[in-house]
Design a protein around this motif. Structure first.
Motif, PDB file in Angstrom:
ATOM      1  N   TRP A  18      23.992  43.483  77.563  1.00  0.00           N
ATOM      2  CA  TRP A  18      23.038  44.166  76.661  1.00  0.00           C
ATOM      3  C   TRP A  18      21.645  44.228  77.284  1.00  0.00           C
ATOM      4  CZ3 TRP A  18      18.927  41.893  73.666  1.00  0.00           C
ATOM      5  CH2 TRP A  18      18.391  42.737  72.685  1.00  0.00           C
ATOM      6  N   TRP A  19      21.245  43.116  77.904  1.00  0.00           N
ATOM      7  CA  TRP A  19      19.881  43.002  78.424  1.00  0.00           C
ATOM      8  C   TRP A  19      19.737  43.685  79.789  1.00  0.00           C
ATOM      9  CZ3 TRP A  19      15.047  43.002  78.198  1.00  0.00           C
ATOM     10  CH2 TRP A  19      14.195  42.331  79.080  1.00  0.00           C
ATOM     11  N   VAL A  20      20.604  43.394  80.733  1.00  0.00           N
ATOM     12  CA  VAL A  20      20.427  43.876  82.103  1.00  0.00           C
ATOM     13  C   VAL A  20      20.977  45.295  82.263  1.00  0.00           C
ATOM     14  CG1 VAL A  20      20.920  43.410  84.538  1.00  0.00           C
ATOM     15  CG2 VAL A  20      20.527  41.503  82.963  1.00  0.00           C
ATOM     16  N   ARG A  21      22.131  45.568  81.691  1.00  0.00           N
ATOM     17  CA  ARG A  21      22.719  46.894  81.858  1.00  0.00           C
ATOM     18  C   ARG A  21      22.054  47.915  80.947  1.00  0.00           C
ATOM     19  NH1 ARG A  21      29.119  48.473  80.975  1.00  0.00           N
ATOM     20  NH2 ARG A  21      29.020  50.474  82.062  1.00  0.00           N
ATOM     21  N   HIS A  22      21.863  47.534  79.679  1.00  0.00           N
ATOM     22  CA  HIS A  22      21.338  48.491  78.699  1.00  0.00           C
ATOM     23  C   HIS A  22      19.849  48.315  78.435  1.00  0.00           C
ATOM     24  CE1 HIS A  22      25.347  50.014  77.830  1.00  0.00           C
ATOM     25  NE2 HIS A  22      25.776  48.759  77.724  1.00  0.00           N
ATOM     26  N   ARG A  23      19.198  47.378  79.127  1.00  0.00           N
ATOM     27  CA  ARG A  23      17.752  47.131  78.971  1.00  0.00           C
ATOM     28  C   ARG A  23      17.375  46.956  77.496  1.00  0.00           C
ATOM     29  NH1 ARG A  23      17.095  44.980  83.238  1.00  0.00           N
ATOM     30  NH2 ARG A  23      14.905  44.809  82.673  1.00  0.00           N
ATOM     31  N   ALA A  24      18.252  46.356  76.715  1.00  0.00           N
ATOM     32  CA  ALA A  24      18.024  46.083  75.285  1.00  0.00           C
ATOM     33  C   ALA A  24      17.739  47.356  74.495  1.00  0.00           C
ATOM     34  CB  ALA A  24      16.895  45.064  75.096  1.00  0.00           C
ATOM     35  N   ALA A  25      18.181  48.515  75.037  1.00  0.00           N
ATOM     36  CA  ALA A  25      17.903  49.786  74.356  1.00  0.00           C
ATOM     37  C   ALA A  25      18.910  50.090  73.245  1.00  0.00           C
ATOM     38  CB  ALA A  25      17.892  50.932  75.379  1.00  0.00           C
ATOM     39  N   LEU A  26      20.089  49.465  73.282  1.00  0.00           N
ATOM     40  CA  LEU A  26      21.054  49.639  72.184  1.00  0.00           C
ATOM     41  C   LEU A  26      20.612  48.723  71.043  1.00  0.00           C
ATOM     42  CD1 LEU A  26      24.515  49.326  74.006  1.00  0.00           C
ATOM     43  CD2 LEU A  26      23.424  51.417  73.149  1.00  0.00           C
ATOM     44  N   PRO A  27      20.369  49.278  69.848  1.00  0.00           N
ATOM     45  CA  PRO A  27      19.924  48.385  68.761  1.00  0.00           C
ATOM     46  C   PRO A  27      20.919  47.240  68.538  1.00  0.00           C
ATOM     47  CG  PRO A  27      19.676  50.680  68.124  1.00  0.00           C
ATOM     48  CD  PRO A  27      20.424  50.690  69.437  1.00  0.00           C
ATOM     49  N   ALA A  28      20.390  46.025  68.500  1.00  0.00           N
ATOM     50  CA  ALA A  28      21.232  44.850  68.249  1.00  0.00           C
ATOM     51  C   ALA A  28      21.402  44.702  66.744  1.00  0.00           C
ATOM     52  CB  ALA A  28      20.582  43.614  68.843  1.00  0.00           C
ATOM     53  N   LEU A  29      22.652  44.681  66.282  1.00  0.00           N
ATOM     54  CA  LEU A  29      22.915  44.506  64.847  1.00  0.00           C
ATOM     55  C   LEU A  29      22.996  43.021  64.506  1.00  0.00           C
ATOM     56  CD1 LEU A  29      25.643  47.291  64.509  1.00  0.00           C
ATOM     57  CD2 LEU A  29      23.167  47.486  64.132  1.00  0.00           C
ATOM     58  N   ALA A  30      23.491  42.233  65.439  1.00  0.00           N
ATOM     59  CA  ALA A  30      23.615  40.783  65.213  1.00  0.00           C
ATOM     60  C   ALA A  30      23.863  40.100  66.548  1.00  0.00           C
ATOM     61  CB  ALA A  30      24.782  40.503  64.264  1.00  0.00           C
ATOM     62  N   PHE A  31      23.587  38.801  66.582  1.00  0.00           N
ATOM     63  CA  PHE A  31      23.907  37.965  67.741  1.00  0.00           C
ATOM     64  C   PHE A  31      24.949  36.943  67.318  1.00  0.00           C
ATOM     65  CE2 PHE A  31      19.708  39.615  68.516  1.00  0.00           C
ATOM     66  CZ  PHE A  31      19.790  40.012  69.833  1.00  0.00           C
ATOM     67  N   GLU A  32      25.927  36.742  68.181  1.00  0.00           N
ATOM     68  CA  GLU A  32      26.965  35.742  67.894  1.00  0.00           C
ATOM     69  C   GLU A  32      26.954  34.683  68.989  1.00  0.00           C
ATOM     70  OE1 GLU A  32      30.475  38.169  67.803  1.00  0.00           O
ATOM     71  OE2 GLU A  32      30.082  38.849  65.743  1.00  0.00           O
ATOM     72  N   GLN A  33      27.184  33.435  68.590  1.00  0.00           N
ATOM     73  CA  GLN A  33      27.269  32.344  69.564  1.00  0.00           C
ATOM     74  C   GLN A  33      28.727  31.960  69.692  1.00  0.00           C
ATOM     75  OE1 GLN A  33      23.569  30.136  67.824  1.00  0.00           O
ATOM     76  NE2 GLN A  33      24.300  28.974  69.576  1.00  0.00           N
ATOM     77  N   VAL A  34      29.412  32.628  70.618  1.00  0.00           N
ATOM     78  CA  VAL A  34      30.845  32.399  70.765  1.00  0.00           C
ATOM     79  C   VAL A  34      31.072  31.007  71.365  1.00  0.00           C
ATOM     80  CG1 VAL A  34      32.960  33.254  71.855  1.00  0.00           C
ATOM     81  CG2 VAL A  34      31.207  34.875  71.029  1.00  0.00           C
ATOM     82  N   GLY A  35      31.882  30.203  70.700  1.00  0.00           N
ATOM     83  CA  GLY A  35      32.170  28.843  71.179  1.00  0.00           C
ATOM     84  C   GLY A  35      31.277  27.786  70.562  1.00  0.00           C
ATOM     85  N   ALA A  36      30.234  28.210  69.853  1.00  0.00           N
ATOM     86  CA  ALA A  36      29.278  27.224  69.319  1.00  0.00           C
ATOM     87  C   ALA A  36      29.944  26.275  68.334  1.00  0.00           C
ATOM     88  CB  ALA A  36      28.095  27.922  68.659  1.00  0.00           C
ATOM     89  N   ASP A  37      30.944  26.763  67.606  1.00  0.00           N
ATOM     90  CA  ASP A  37      31.578  25.897  66.601  1.00  0.00           C
ATOM     91  C   ASP A  37      32.254  24.687  67.251  1.00  0.00           C
ATOM     92  OD1 ASP A  37      33.205  27.819  67.771  1.00  0.00           O
ATOM     93  OD2 ASP A  37      34.624  27.861  66.104  1.00  0.00           O
ATOM     94  N   ARG A  38      32.656  24.822  68.515  1.00  0.00           N
ATOM     95  CA  ARG A  38      33.316  23.703  69.205  1.00  0.00           C
ATOM     96  C   ARG A  38      32.363  22.954  70.138  1.00  0.00           C
ATOM     97  NH1 ARG A  38      36.473  28.003  69.459  1.00  0.00           N
ATOM     98  NH2 ARG A  38      35.833  28.449  71.599  1.00  0.00           N
ATOM     99  N   ALA A  39      31.108  23.389  70.184  1.00  0.00           N
ATOM    100  CA  ALA A  39      30.158  22.793  71.145  1.00  0.00           C
ATOM    101  C   ALA A  39      29.462  21.585  70.547  1.00  0.00           C
ATOM    102  CB  ALA A  39      29.127  23.833  71.572  1.00  0.00           C
ATOM    103  N   ARG A  40      29.052  20.686  71.425  1.00  0.00           N
ATOM    104  CA  ARG A  40      28.286  19.496  71.029  1.00  0.00           C
ATOM    105  C   ARG A  40      27.094  19.366  71.964  1.00  0.00           C
ATOM    106  NH1 ARG A  40      30.560  20.369  67.456  1.00  0.00           N
ATOM    107  NH2 ARG A  40      32.289  19.387  66.391  1.00  0.00           N
ATOM    108  N   PRO A  41      25.983  18.823  71.455  1.00  0.00           N
ATOM    109  CA  PRO A  41      24.890  18.502  72.383  1.00  0.00           C
ATOM    110  C   PRO A  41      25.357  17.386  73.318  1.00  0.00           C
ATOM    111  CG  PRO A  41      24.236  18.119  70.066  1.00  0.00           C
ATOM    112  CD  PRO A  41      25.707  18.380  70.079  1.00  0.00           C
TER     113      PRO A  41
END
Ligand code: GDP
Ligand code: CA
Length: 330
Positions: free
Chosen positions: A168-191
């Motif tokens: 999204w950032w490097v290829r599309h230069r953030a020009a495509l409107p972002a509808l939402a951000f998802e943190q894939v894997g966060a539910d299984r992650a730990r600090p």
């Protein structure tokens, strides 16, 4: 806070423990300044790994590498990413084979980092261990800590589909409107234990002027990490990444829009929330152009301070870091 005595050293600097939450470039500039004003302190930089990805067989960690290269003094400051004096011979070969992403350049020197990291991960090292081994080559003066050893990937939902944040950032230069951000894997992650230890023992917790959504927001989204920040006995002080209603550079404006937060220093402060009100912040630095919001933020329970916030030189970054630290320790 006495902003007039910038040459004074930080009190008890050698015993001071500072934990910083940081993304890539904004985080790196802030931490360089912090290292300058508190060279004897133990500084732990808890870094976003949500931008990490596998590409052409190697593990790439954009924010960890931005900070490592900047603190080592080998970053390309003009281009804003990667190594100075970089060449791209391997990238040209990869493109000729159709491997990797043609719009995401992996420089030759940078690939050395990714290959070393990947080889250690394949031997069973954690990302924290691999990062420490990379960092040992340089004189960073800080501990560089991935927020988690578990993979978390930020994906961006757009009308043209869901994609990795870097696409999204490097290829599309953030020009495509972002509808939402998802943190894939966060539910299984730990600090990591290192992150929890750094927060538990911190005398000051600082939020770098990093992207509130895809850098700081991703770190805080690791289950348990936000609680560990709030449980700290230290004050939590942030530096606004927004100046005069604009992100100085980067894609923070597009990211804030997706989470319905105005692009202003005050809105980002309220997004983090006052700690006395169940949020994070004890203190918040805004730029002098935003000084009008200081009284309202103060009345909402955040100690707000207006000062120039452009990270335009090492001296400027150091002055910002000194003031953030003064609010945290004052
Ligand atoms: P990234 O991971 O490389 O995008 O870097 P960060 O998340 O650490 O920081 C990016 C954010 O830093 C941008 O979105 C801006 O809002 C902010 N920023 C960039 N330059 C400056 C500056 O000079 N001053 C301040 N206060 N914020 C800045
Ligand atoms: Ca980043």
């Amino acid at each position: 806070m006495n902003a007039g005595h910038r040459s004074e050293s930080v009190p008890n600097a050698s015993r001071l423990r500072i934990a910083v939450l940081a993304g890539g470039v904004g985080g790196a500039k802030f931490v360089r300044g912090l290292r300058q004003v508190a060279p004897e302190a133990t500084i732990s930089v808890i870094t976003n790994t949500g931008d990490d990805l596998w590409l052409a067989g190697v593990r790439v960690c954009p924010d960890l590498d931005s900070i490592m290269y900047a603190l080592a003094g080998v970053n390309d400051a003009e281009r804003g990413w990667g190594r100075a004096g970089e060449s791209e011979r391997v990238s040209a070969e990869l493109a000729a084979y159709g491997a990797g992403w043609p719009w995401f350049t992996l420089g030759d020197l940078d690939l050395g980092t990714h290959l070393a990291r990947t080889s250690w991960l394949r031997e069973g090292a954690t990302l924290t261990e691999a990062t420490a081994r990379l960092a040992a080559r340089w004189d960073l003066g800080v501990s560089l800590l991935p927020m988690s050893d578990d993979p978390v990937e930020t994906h961006v939902v757009t009308e043209q589909g869901t994609m990795h944040f870097e696409e999204w950032w490097v290829r599309h230069r953030a020009a495509l409107p972002a509808l939402a951000f998802e943190q894939v894997g966060a539910d299984r992650a730990r600090p990591t234990p290192s992150v929890l230890g750094a927060l538990a023992s911190a005398d000051a917790v600082l939020l770098a002027p990093s992207n509130p959504v895809v850098s700081i927001g991703t770190i805080l989204g690791v289950p348990g990490l936000r609680d560990a920040v709030v449980s700290s006995s230290a004050r939590i002080v942030g530096v606004s990444p927004i100046i005069g209603g604009a992100a100085v550079r980067g894609m923070a404006a597009q990211c804030l829009a997706a989470v319905d937060v105005d692009v202003s220093a005050a809105a980002v402060a309220r997004h983090y929330g006052a700690r006395v009100d169940g949020g994070l912040l004890d203190g918040w630095l805004v730029d002098t152009v935003d000084s009008a919001v200081v009284p309202e933020l103060d009345s909402e329970g955040m100690r707000a301070v207006a000062r120039p916030l452009y990270l335009s030189s090492l001296e400027q970054s150091a002055a910002i870091a000194r003031d953030a630290l003064a609010v945290a320790l004052g």
